[in-house]
Design a protein around this motif. Structure first.
Motif, PDB file in Angstrom:
ATOM      1  N   TYR A   9       0.855  -1.181   0.000  1.00  0.00           N
ATOM      2  CA  TYR A   9       0.000   0.000   0.000  1.00  0.00           C
ATOM      3  C   TYR A   9       0.892   1.232   0.000  1.00  0.00           C
ATOM      4  O   TYR A   9       1.711   1.409   0.909  1.00  0.00           O
ATOM      5  CB  TYR A   9      -0.942  -0.004   1.209  1.00  0.00           C
ATOM      6  N   LEU A  10       0.735   2.056  -1.019  1.00  0.00           N
ATOM      7  CA  LEU A  10       1.610   3.210  -1.200  1.00  0.00           C
ATOM      8  C   LEU A  10       0.802   4.495  -1.325  1.00  0.00           C
ATOM      9  O   LEU A  10      -0.203   4.541  -2.037  1.00  0.00           O
ATOM     10  CB  LEU A  10       2.467   3.051  -2.459  1.00  0.00           C
ATOM     11  N   GLY A  61      -3.243   0.310  -3.776  1.00  0.00           N
ATOM     12  CA  GLY A  61      -2.754  -1.034  -3.534  1.00  0.00           C
ATOM     13  C   GLY A  61      -1.899  -1.387  -4.740  1.00  0.00           C
ATOM     14  O   GLY A  61      -2.379  -1.357  -5.874  1.00  0.00           O
ATOM     15  N   PHE A  62      -0.639  -1.661  -4.527  1.00  0.00           N
ATOM     16  CA  PHE A  62       0.354  -1.760  -5.602  1.00  0.00           C
ATOM     17  C   PHE A  62       0.734  -3.203  -5.874  1.00  0.00           C
ATOM     18  O   PHE A  62       0.662  -4.052  -4.989  1.00  0.00           O
ATOM     19  CB  PHE A  62       1.597  -0.959  -5.183  1.00  0.00           C
ATOM     20  N   SER A 105       0.969  -0.419   6.173  1.00  0.00           N
ATOM     21  CA  SER A 105       0.496  -1.789   6.379  1.00  0.00           C
ATOM     22  C   SER A 105      -1.019  -1.841   6.167  1.00  0.00           C
ATOM     23  O   SER A 105      -1.701  -0.807   6.145  1.00  0.00           O
ATOM     24  CB  SER A 105       0.839  -2.260   7.796  1.00  0.00           C
ATOM     25  N   HIS A 106      -1.522  -3.046   6.042  1.00  0.00           N
ATOM     26  CA  HIS A 106      -2.956  -3.256   5.826  1.00  0.00           C
ATOM     27  C   HIS A 106      -3.786  -2.608   6.935  1.00  0.00           C
ATOM     28  O   HIS A 106      -4.859  -2.051   6.678  1.00  0.00           O
ATOM     29  CB  HIS A 106      -3.247  -4.755   5.735  1.00  0.00           C
ATOM     30  N   SER A 107      -3.298  -2.636   8.151  1.00  0.00           N
ATOM     31  CA  SER A 107      -4.048  -2.086   9.283  1.00  0.00           C
ATOM     32  C   SER A 107      -4.192  -0.563   9.220  1.00  0.00           C
ATOM     33  O   SER A 107      -5.024   0.006   9.922  1.00  0.00           O
ATOM     34  CB  SER A 107      -3.396  -2.490  10.608  1.00  0.00           C
ATOM     35  N   HIS A 108      -3.434   0.104   8.369  1.00  0.00           N
ATOM     36  CA  HIS A 108      -3.497   1.563   8.261  1.00  0.00           C
ATOM     37  C   HIS A 108      -4.368   2.052   7.099  1.00  0.00           C
ATOM     38  O   HIS A 108      -4.530   3.264   6.918  1.00  0.00           O
ATOM     39  CB  HIS A 108      -2.081   2.135   8.093  1.00  0.00           C
ATOM     40  N   ILE A 109      -4.918   1.138   6.323  1.00  0.00           N
ATOM     41  CA  ILE A 109      -5.641   1.538   5.109  1.00  0.00           C
ATOM     42  C   ILE A 109      -6.735   2.561   5.407  1.00  0.00           C
ATOM     43  O   ILE A 109      -6.798   3.617   4.773  1.00  0.00           O
ATOM     44  CB  ILE A 109      -6.233   0.317   4.380  1.00  0.00           C
TER      45      ILE A 109
END
Length: 153
Positions: A9-10, A61-62, A105-109
């Protein structure tokens, strides 16, 4: 392993050349749609996008098979051409060289999506320069002032 699995995730941040306020509210939605299509055509998942008058945030999402530098170069070049073809400004529009890219990280989306979508409120309290410096410091990215301030002045 037969398949490649990834979670990348960028957030990309880059400015209008000369940090001029050239992205008007009237054109913002159309620019979002255009850049969103560019991103989707590259098989990247757009999570959030928001243009401010002088800069843009893109959260995606890269995929690991895409070069970051090629991706951002193509987005900038093609959106430059799009803006110029629309004659939204007098003269020629360009994004500045360089960009910031920050991984999450996924948890920060959800938090990053909210952050990107709430840029107008965020910038009532902080300038782009303050915001960008905070991101660099938060991610412990070393930088030389002479290059940084060419980018964000």
């Amino acid at each position: 392993m037969a398949n490649t699995f990834s979670q990348i995730y960028l957030q990309f941040v880059f400015a209008v050349k000369g940090r001029q306020n050239l992205i008007s509210k009237d054109n913002k939605e159309e620019l979002h749609k255009y850049i969103s299509a560019l991103i989707q055509n590259r098989k990247v998942k757009l999570l959030a996008i928001n243009c401010m008058p002088d800069h843009i945030h893109i959260f995606v999402g890269f995929k690991p098979n895409i070069l970051i530098s090629d991706f951002i170069k193509e987005i900038k070049v093609e959106s430059n051409d799009f803006i110029n073809s629309k004659n939204w400004i007098k003269g020629k529009f360009n994004w500045q060289e360089g960009y910031g890219v920050f991984s999450y990280s996924h948890s920060h989306i959800d938090a990053v999506i909210r952050y990107v979508l709430n840029q107008e409120t965020h910038h009532q309290k902080k300038t782009f320069k303050q915001e960008y410096l905070e991101l660099l410091k938060k991610f412990e990215i070393s930088f030389e002032d002479k290059y940084l301030f060419d980018f964000i002045e």
